[in-house]
Design an enzyme around this catalytic site. Structure first.
Site, PDB file in Angstrom:
ATOM      1  N   PHE A 143      51.788  36.550 -81.840  1.00  0.00           N
ATOM      2  CA  PHE A 143      52.173  35.379 -81.057  1.00  0.00           C
ATOM      3  C   PHE A 143      51.885  35.634 -79.580  1.00  0.00           C
ATOM      4  O   PHE A 143      52.289  36.662 -79.027  1.00  0.00           O
ATOM      5  CB  PHE A 143      53.659  35.053 -81.231  1.00  0.00           C
ATOM      6  N   ASP A 227      49.932  42.805 -75.023  1.00  0.00           N
ATOM      7  CA  ASP A 227      50.882  41.733 -74.726  1.00  0.00           C
ATOM      8  C   ASP A 227      52.286  42.340 -74.793  1.00  0.00           C
ATOM      9  O   ASP A 227      52.857  42.528 -75.872  1.00  0.00           O
ATOM     10  CB  ASP A 227      50.729  40.587 -75.737  1.00  0.00           C
ATOM     11  N   LYS A 256      58.855  37.202 -69.685  1.00  0.00           N
ATOM     12  CA  LYS A 256      60.214  37.320 -70.222  1.00  0.00           C
ATOM     13  C   LYS A 256      61.116  38.228 -69.390  1.00  0.00           C
ATOM     14  O   LYS A 256      61.567  37.831 -68.323  1.00  0.00           O
ATOM     15  CB  LYS A 256      60.178  37.757 -71.698  1.00  0.00           C
TER      16      LYS A 256
HETATM   17  C1  LIG Z   1      57.307  34.699 -75.573  1.00  0.00           C
HETATM   18  C2  LIG Z   1      55.991  35.336 -75.788  1.00  0.00           C
HETATM   19  C3  LIG Z   1      54.823  34.771 -75.266  1.00  0.00           C
HETATM   20  C4  LIG Z   1      54.795  33.438 -74.555  1.00  0.00           C
HETATM   21  O1  LIG Z   1      55.570  33.453 -73.389  1.00  0.00           O
HETATM   22  P1  LIG Z   1      56.046  32.056 -72.748  1.00  0.00           P
HETATM   23  O2  LIG Z   1      56.738  32.458 -71.482  1.00  0.00           O
HETATM   24  O3  LIG Z   1      56.964  31.416 -73.756  1.00  0.00           O
HETATM   25  O4  LIG Z   1      54.852  31.229 -72.525  1.00  0.00           O
HETATM   26  C5  LIG Z   1      53.637  35.439 -75.462  1.00  0.00           C
HETATM   27  N1  LIG Z   1      53.590  36.620 -76.110  1.00  0.00           N
HETATM   28  C6  LIG Z   1      54.696  37.198 -76.621  1.00  0.00           C
HETATM   29  C7  LIG Z   1      54.599  38.514 -77.279  1.00  0.00           C
HETATM   30  C8  LIG Z   1      55.941  36.575 -76.484  1.00  0.00           C
HETATM   31  O5  LIG Z   1      57.020  37.134 -77.004  1.00  0.00           O
END
Ligand SMILES: *Cc1c(COP(=O)(O)O)cnc(C)c1O
Length: 400
Positions: A143, A227, A256
């Site tokens: 994701f 990521d 985050k």
């Molecule tokens: C939450 C998340 C995203 C997206 O971040 P947003 O601030 O919601 O756009 C991308 N990659 C990972 C691994 C995430 O947990």
């Protein structure tokens, strides 16, 4: 709409109904309506208290209303909230230096500040394009966010399909070494991975996979992009999860937890990746503004000062042992590291466990039908863990 919470009063039910009428249909029906927080606790508009073991989905690293973050935001708001990116501020410079130091990006480290995870991923996708190579390798069930570029690299077909056609050139591979070796070639711009797949249900990479991905990308001259939006900023018991295997990627994607709740993201690069963007090739109006970067610097400074990375590591071990110690027939395993844990369930009852927990004043979530995700604030101690275990044990029993 039926009241979810047992003693719901007109206040939260009325607000939930108003929300449901006015919010875009893509938003879920809200579980509760919160008014304030302190530490690992939040209170709803009716005064009910909840133990927050989700922390805004791995965001509120310092918990709620932490004095260090409150002060940084309040002071900065009174001083300077926004300037254009034709200029900079001490906060913007401090933030960039801090993430370069903490990631270990070294003397060639550079930072592009963004406002969210998806935006930081968009920057990473554009960075990959700058290699001149057409392909990006990502992974099944991964994701990376909801904007079009981030969606294209996300490995969940159900999220992508309503918005096709996608950005071309992206392959989603099974997360194993043979598949990566097979797909790798000199036309690959980047391999994008999550060190622990959070939204997939807190699923760590197989042992040695990260090291293999580093070797293969190096051999083929491709970028390795981590990521770390969910795993970064101390959550897994290391500053960044790639450090657990001693791997240095070419780029880190952050968001985050780094802002502790203030929207902020970043793309961090090292080595040759730091020279791929040339003047004017990327930008954002809000990116790097002093309110967000000042807040993020304060969060990162507090994580460092209070050794919350060490706390995440130790409390994660305690939490895992306490959950396994419940001997619940429903619990099959506890995945993840530090304070990013996925409790694997023997039956597809995770949404029910979440509802039962909510009724008892405990916030957790279910990234899928057989997983409960725990991502509490990094500040939790003995008292919060003890209360969690009691509430969680009752919730499991009620949902079984
Ligand atoms: C939450 C998340 C995203 C997206 O971040 P947003 O601030 O919601 O756009 C991308 N990659 C990972 C691994 C995430 O947990």
């Amino acid at each position: 709409m039926s009241p979810l919470l047992p003693d719901a009063t007109p206040e939260s039910d009325a607000l939930r109904e108003r929300f449901a009428r006015v919010a875009m249909r893509s938003a879920p029906v809200p579980q509760a309506v919160f008014a304030r927080g302190e530490g690992a606790y939040v209170w709803d508009v009716d005064g009910r208290r909840f133990l927050d073991f989700l922390a805004g989905i791995a965001v509120n690293a310092l918990g709620h209303a932490h004095p260090a973050l409150v002060r940084a935001v309040a002071d900065q708001a009174a001083r300077l909230i926004h300037v254009s990116n034709y200029v900079t501020t001490p906060q913007g410079v401090d933030f960039a230096e801090r993430v370069v130091r903490l990631t270990g990006a070294g003397p060639t480290g550079r930072v592009y500040p963004a406002n969210s995870g998806a935006e930081a991923i968009e920057a990473a996708v554009k960075l990959a394009r700058r290699t001149g190579r057409p392909r990006i390798l990502a992974f099944e069930n991964g994701f990376h966010g909801r904007t079009m570029g981030a969606l294209a690299v996300t490995g969940k077909p159900a999220l992508r399909e309503p918005f096709e056609p996608m950005l071309p050139g992206v392959d989603h591979l099974p997360t194993d070494r043979a598949a990566l070796e097979e797909a790798m070639g000199d036309d690959v711009a980047a391999v994008l991975l999550e060190p622990i797949k959070g939204e997939a249900g807190v699923v760590p990479l197989p042992d040695g996979f990260l090291t293999a991905a580093r070797e293969l990308t190096r051999q083929h001259g491709a970028l390795l992009i981590a990521d770390e939006i969910q795993t970064g900023a101390g959550r897994t018991g290391d500053w960044f999860a790639v450090q657990h295997e001693g791997v240095t990627p070419d780029a880190w994607v952050l968001a985050k937890g780094i802002g502790g709740g203030v929207p902020v993201g970043a793309l961090v690069t090292t080595g040759a990746a730091s020279d791929l963007f040339t003047l004017g090739q990327h930008g954002s109006t809000f990116g790097g503004n002093p309110l967000a970067t000042g807040a993020a610097s304060a969060v990162l400074a507090e994580i460092e000062r209070a050794d919350l990375v060490g706390n995440a590591r130790r409390r994660g071990v305690e939490l895992r042992e306490a959950i396994l110690g419940l001997d619940s027939p429903l619990v099959t395993e506890v995945r993840g590291r530090g304070l990013l844990l996925g409790v694997g369930l023997a039956a597809e009852v995770a949404p029910r466990v979440v509802d039962e927990a909510m009724r008892r004043g405990l916030i957790v979530n279910a990234p899928n039908a057989t997983t409960i995700r725990l991502a509490p604030p990094l500040i939790i101690g003995d008292a919060e863990i003890a209360e969690f275990i009691t509430l969680f044990a009752d919730s499991l029993k009620a949902a079984a």
